[in-house]
Scaffold this motif. Structure first.
Motif, short mmCIF file in Angstrom:
data_model
loop_
_atom_site.label_atom_id
_atom_site.label_comp_id
_atom_site.label_asym_id
_atom_site.label_seq_id
_atom_site.Cartn_x
_atom_site.Cartn_y
_atom_site.Cartn_z
N VAL A 27 -43.46 -16.08 47.12
CA VAL A 27 -44.06 -15.02 46.34
C VAL A 27 -44.76 -15.70 45.18
N GLY A 28 -46.09 -15.63 45.18
CA GLY A 28 -46.90 -16.32 44.17
C GLY A 28 -46.80 -15.69 42.79
N GLN A 29 -47.40 -16.36 41.83
CA GLN A 29 -47.33 -15.92 40.44
C GLN A 29 -48.00 -14.58 40.20
N CYS A 30 -48.89 -14.20 41.09
CA CYS A 30 -49.56 -12.90 40.97
C CYS A 30 -48.99 -11.87 41.95
N GLY A 31 -47.89 -12.21 42.61
CA GLY A 31 -47.25 -11.28 43.52
C GLY A 31 -47.68 -11.38 44.97
N ILE A 79 -35.71 -9.71 38.45
CA ILE A 79 -35.88 -8.40 39.08
C ILE A 79 -36.63 -8.54 40.40
N VAL A 80 -37.70 -9.33 40.41
CA VAL A 80 -38.49 -9.50 41.63
C VAL A 80 -37.66 -10.22 42.70
N LEU A 81 -36.92 -11.27 42.34
CA LEU A 81 -36.14 -11.96 43.37
C LEU A 81 -34.98 -11.09 43.85
N THR A 82 -34.44 -10.23 43.00
CA THR A 82 -33.42 -9.28 43.44
C THR A 82 -34.04 -8.27 44.41
N ASP A 83 -35.26 -7.84 44.10
CA ASP A 83 -35.98 -6.93 44.99
C ASP A 83 -36.20 -7.58 46.36
N ILE A 84 -36.60 -8.84 46.38
CA ILE A 84 -36.80 -9.58 47.63
C ILE A 84 -35.47 -9.67 48.38
N LEU A 115 -43.52 -5.24 46.81
CA LEU A 115 -43.19 -5.53 45.41
C LEU A 115 -43.78 -4.47 44.51
N ASP A 116 -42.98 -4.00 43.58
CA ASP A 116 -43.43 -3.01 42.61
C ASP A 116 -44.36 -3.69 41.62
N ARG A 117 -45.58 -3.22 41.53
CA ARG A 117 -46.59 -3.83 40.65
C ARG A 117 -46.13 -3.86 39.19
N MET A 118 -45.24 -2.92 38.82
CA MET A 118 -44.76 -2.86 37.45
C MET A 118 -44.12 -4.20 37.03
#
Length: 185
Positions: A141-145, A51-56, A167-170
Motif C-alpha cells: 500500500v503506497g504512500q498515496c493509498g 489505522i490503515v494497516l488495521t483496516d488491511i 481503503l477509506d480516503r479519510m
C-alpha cells in the motif's frame, strides 16, 4: 577491508534473541535485523498508518480467513529478519515453531503499508526478500493509498487470494488536507 558475512537462520535468530533480551518491554516491534545481523531501527508508526494497516488486516481476515497477524517478525533468506505490517498463512503453517521467535520462514502473504514510513527506500528489496523466502504474494500500500500486488512473476493486476482492500480516503489525508497531490500519485 572486511566483507560482511550474510548470516544464516541460526545466526540471525541468535542475534535477534540477544536484542530481545536487551530491548525494553514493548520495544520489540521497533527493530529488525538486516541480512548481516545488523540492527535496523524503525520509528513507531503514526496513528494514521496504524489505522490503515488495521483496516488491511481486517480485509485479509474477512476475505481469506482469520489466520492473519500484524507486525510478526519473519526470517527471509536474503533480507534478514523483517516485520511486515500484516501476514497470513494457512493453519498448518502456524504449527511447529516457537511463536516467541521470528517465524523461521516467510508466510504466504505479506503486506507492507508505506504511509509515513521510511520503508519506501527498500521496498523493492523487501518484496524480493519476501517472495524469495516463500511468500506467494506481497501487497504494497503506497504512500498515496495505491495498492500493488506482487507475485513470483512480478507485479500483477489483482490478488491471487482474491483480496480487494478498500481503503477509506479519510485515512489517506493528513490534517483534513488530501495527501494525494494532483501529480505523482
Amino acid at each position: 577491508m572486511d566483507v560482511p558475512i550474510l548470516l544464516e537462520h541460526t545466526g540471525l535468530l541468535a542475534a535477534w534473541r540477544r536484542l530481545a533480551i536487551q530491548a525494553e518491554s514493548g520495544q520489540r516491534q521497533l527493530y529488525e535485523l538486516d541480512e548481516y545481523g545488523e540492527l535496523v531501527m524503525n520509528p513507531r508508526p503514526s496513528a494514521r498508518r496504524q489505522i490503515v494497516l488495521t483496516d488491511i488486516f481486517c480485509h485479509v481476515t474477512e476475505q481469506i480467513g482469520h489466520l492473519a497477524a500484524m507486525s510478526v517478525a519473519v526470517t527471509t533468506r536474503s533480507f534478514g529478519i523483517r516485520i511486515p505490517d500484516v501476514v497470513w498463512m494457512p493453519c498448518d503453517k502456524w504449527d511447529g515453531f516457537d511463536r516467541d521467535d521470528p517465524v523461521p520462514f516467510v508466510p504466504d502473504l505479506c503486506v507492507e503499508v508505506l504511509l509515513d514510513s521510511d520503508r519506501t527506500q527498500d521496498i523493492d528489496r523487501r518484496v524480493k526478500g519476501y517472495l524469495e523466502g516463500g511468500a506467494r504474494e506481497v501487497i504494497v500500500v503506497g504512500q498515496c493509498g495505491q495498492v500493488q500486488f506482487w507475485g513470483a512473476r512480478g507485479q500483477v493486476q489483482a490478488s491471487m487470494f482474491g483480496i480487494a482492500p478498500l481503503l477509506d480516503r479519510m485515512y489517506l489525508e493528513e490534517g483534513g488536507v488530501s495527501s494525494i497531490p494532483s501529480v505523482g500519485c
